[in-house]
Write a protein that holds these residues in place. Structure first.
Motif, PDB file in Angstrom:
ATOM      1  N   LYS A 277       0.818  -1.210   0.000  1.00 42.67           N
ATOM      2  CA  LYS A 277       0.000   0.000   0.000  1.00 42.67           C
ATOM      3  C   LYS A 277       0.858   1.268   0.000  1.00 42.67           C
ATOM      4  O   LYS A 277       0.418   2.326  -0.432  1.00 42.67           O
ATOM      5  CB  LYS A 277      -0.920   0.002   1.227  1.00 42.67           C
ATOM      6  N   ALA A 278       2.093   1.168   0.521  1.00 41.72           N
ATOM      7  CA  ALA A 278       2.975   2.340   0.599  1.00 41.72           C
ATOM      8  C   ALA A 278       4.429   1.881   0.556  1.00 41.72           C
ATOM      9  O   ALA A 278       4.734   0.703   0.796  1.00 41.72           O
ATOM     10  CB  ALA A 278       2.703   3.123   1.882  1.00 41.72           C
ATOM     11  N   GLY A 279       5.339   2.795   0.240  1.00 39.33           N
ATOM     12  CA  GLY A 279       6.752   2.445   0.183  1.00 39.33           C
ATOM     13  C   GLY A 279       7.614   3.686   0.028  1.00 39.33           C
ATOM     14  O   GLY A 279       7.105   4.797  -0.189  1.00 39.33           O
ATOM     15  N   TRP A 280       8.946   3.506   0.152  1.00 30.49           N
ATOM     16  CA  TRP A 280       9.889   4.615   0.044  1.00 30.49           C
ATOM     17  C   TRP A 280      10.594   4.554  -1.305  1.00 30.49           C
ATOM     18  O   TRP A 280      11.051   3.507  -1.734  1.00 30.49           O
ATOM     19  CB  TRP A 280      10.937   4.540   1.159  1.00 30.49           C
ATOM     20  N   VAL A 281      10.691   5.713  -1.986  1.00 28.20           N
ATOM     21  CA  VAL A 281      11.430   5.813  -3.245  1.00 28.20           C
ATOM     22  C   VAL A 281      12.237   7.104  -3.234  1.00 28.20           C
ATOM     23  O   VAL A 281      11.954   8.034  -2.459  1.00 28.20           O
ATOM     24  CB  VAL A 281      10.479   5.807  -4.468  1.00 28.20           C
ATOM     25  N   LEU A 282      13.265   7.170  -4.081  1.00 31.60           N
ATOM     26  CA  LEU A 282      14.061   8.388  -4.186  1.00 31.60           C
ATOM     27  C   LEU A 282      13.244   9.505  -4.820  1.00 31.60           C
ATOM     28  O   LEU A 282      12.312   9.257  -5.593  1.00 31.60           O
ATOM     29  CB  LEU A 282      15.313   8.121  -5.016  1.00 31.60           C
ATOM     30  N   GLU A 283      13.599  10.713  -4.499  1.00 30.44           N
ATOM     31  CA  GLU A 283      12.876  11.865  -5.033  1.00 30.44           C
ATOM     32  C   GLU A 283      12.966  11.882  -6.559  1.00 30.44           C
ATOM     33  O   GLU A 283      14.035  11.689  -7.140  1.00 30.44           O
ATOM     34  CB  GLU A 283      13.463  13.160  -4.459  1.00 30.44           C
ATOM     35  N   GLY A 284      11.838  12.088  -7.195  1.00 31.93           N
ATOM     36  CA  GLY A 284      11.783  12.135  -8.649  1.00 31.93           C
ATOM     37  C   GLY A 284      11.541  10.787  -9.305  1.00 31.93           C
ATOM     38  O   GLY A 284      11.404  10.713 -10.528  1.00 31.93           O
ATOM     39  N   GLU A 285      11.513   9.717  -8.526  1.00 31.16           N
ATOM     40  CA  GLU A 285      11.266   8.390  -9.081  1.00 31.16           C
ATOM     41  C   GLU A 285       9.863   7.906  -8.710  1.00 31.16           C
ATOM     42  O   GLU A 285       9.280   8.343  -7.718  1.00 31.16           O
ATOM     43  CB  GLU A 285      12.307   7.387  -8.575  1.00 31.16           C
ATOM     44  N   GLN A 286       9.350   7.002  -9.534  1.00 30.16           N
ATOM     45  CA  GLN A 286       8.022   6.449  -9.309  1.00 30.16           C
ATOM     46  C   GLN A 286       8.136   5.007  -8.805  1.00 30.16           C
ATOM     47  O   GLN A 286       9.010   4.260  -9.244  1.00 30.16           O
ATOM     48  CB  GLN A 286       7.195   6.472 -10.611  1.00 30.16           C
ATOM     49  N   PRO A 287       7.273   4.613  -7.893  1.00 24.48           N
ATOM     50  CA  PRO A 287       7.317   3.224  -7.401  1.00 24.48           C
ATOM     51  C   PRO A 287       6.876   2.244  -8.484  1.00 24.48           C
ATOM     52  O   PRO A 287       6.016   2.554  -9.309  1.00 24.48           O
ATOM     53  CB  PRO A 287       6.332   3.236  -6.232  1.00 24.48           C
ATOM     54  N   LEU A 288       7.501   1.070  -8.488  1.00 22.20           N
ATOM     55  CA  LEU A 288       7.112   0.017  -9.418  1.00 22.20           C
ATOM     56  C   LEU A 288       6.023  -0.839  -8.763  1.00 22.20           C
ATOM     57  O   LEU A 288       6.276  -1.526  -7.775  1.00 22.20           O
ATOM     58  CB  LEU A 288       8.323  -0.853  -9.779  1.00 22.20           C
ATOM     59  N   LYS A 289       4.841  -0.759  -9.307  1.00 26.61           N
ATOM     60  CA  LYS A 289       3.717  -1.495  -8.741  1.00 26.61           C
ATOM     61  C   LYS A 289       3.365  -2.694  -9.610  1.00 26.61           C
ATOM     62  O   LYS A 289       3.656  -2.726 -10.799  1.00 26.61           O
ATOM     63  CB  LYS A 289       2.487  -0.584  -8.618  1.00 26.61           C
TER      64      LYS A 289
END
Length: 259
Positions: free
Chosen positions: A8-20
């Protein structure tokens, strides 16, 4: 149904999109039974994680396995000896499959040649007597030893073959009341073929129980099954009996359903 087990949630670097995940999660097929006397038969429940890389897909063979190993034992464990189950089965393609040796014209060729399954013995009435008809040639047959008989041979032995008869009707559409326009039609309307039972029905009746097939529908989630109160099942069962009695008495829809 779907597992919906993605993050439902996660951490990613700024400017990147999570891979769902592309889908809503691993698919689950649920096969369950609700009994009109005790409610949801938990012991009969069967879950399948469907998919090519998981447990595969739900088939008629798996339902037969569930019947033999779970559903029938669960019913018999929940009731004392002497009770007979009337199992109402979802009329899906897998549940209504026939045995491999079933008397089914769709599995037969018109004349010798080509692949064909070996069917179980059939029967027909001759001079008031029931005659058993093997669907396989005898081992000492001069041309086709131990080979399955084709439609033409079966009809000839029954005295039903007509010269020039085709396998299927050449017309775009047969008449509604057609009974003898082609070979498949003639043989398919014979009593031994029309009385052929599905594999599910044969398995259930072989152990002394009964079954009927319902229109196709889809099961809800497990919580919905578990939430059905036994009293609710009883009330609907009694209501259905009242409606059926009213219809048998010749009452119309409105008077019957107002009971």
């Amino acid at each position: 149904m779907q597992a919906n087990d993605g993050l439902k949630a996660g951490w990613v670097l700024e400017g990147e999109q999570p891979l769902k995940k592309k889908g809503p999660g691993r698919g689950l097929h649920q096969s369950d039974v609700i009994c009109s006397t005790v409610g949801w038969l938990l012991e009969a429940s069967q879950t399948l994680k469907y998919g090519k890389n998981y447990d595969g897909y739900w088939t008629g063979e798996l339902f037969i396995k569930q019947l033999v190993e779970k559903i029938i034992p669960a019913f018999e464990n929940a009731h004392s000896l002497g009770y007979q189950a009337l199992i109402m089965v979802d009329n899906s393609q897998g549940h209504s499959a026939y045995p491999v040796d079933a008397l089914h014209v769709s599995e037969m060729n018109l004349r010798p040649g080509g692949k064909q399954c070996c069917l179980c013995n059939g029967w027909f009435i001759h001079d008031g007597q029931r005659v058993t008809q093997p669907m396989i040639f005898s081992p000492d047959h001069p041309k086709f030893p131990d080979a399955p008989k084709r439609i033409k041979q079966v009809l000839e032995e029954r005295g039903l073959w007509q010269v020039g008869m085709h396998l299927e009707c050449a017309k775009p559409k047969c008449l509604v009341d057609a009974t003898s326009c082609f070979a498949k039609c003639v043989l398919g309307l014979q009593p031994d073929f029309t009385e052929q039972k599905s594999l599910v029905q044969e398995v259930i009746e072989a152990v002394g129980h009964m079954c009927i097939f319902l229109s196709k529908f889809y099961y809800n989630l497990l919580k919905a099954l578990a939430s059905v109160d036994v009293k609710t099942i009883w009330q609907w069962e009694h209501q259905m009996i009242q409606w059926m009695d009213a219809y048998r008495e010749g009452k119309g829809i409105a008077p019957s359903q107002s009971l």
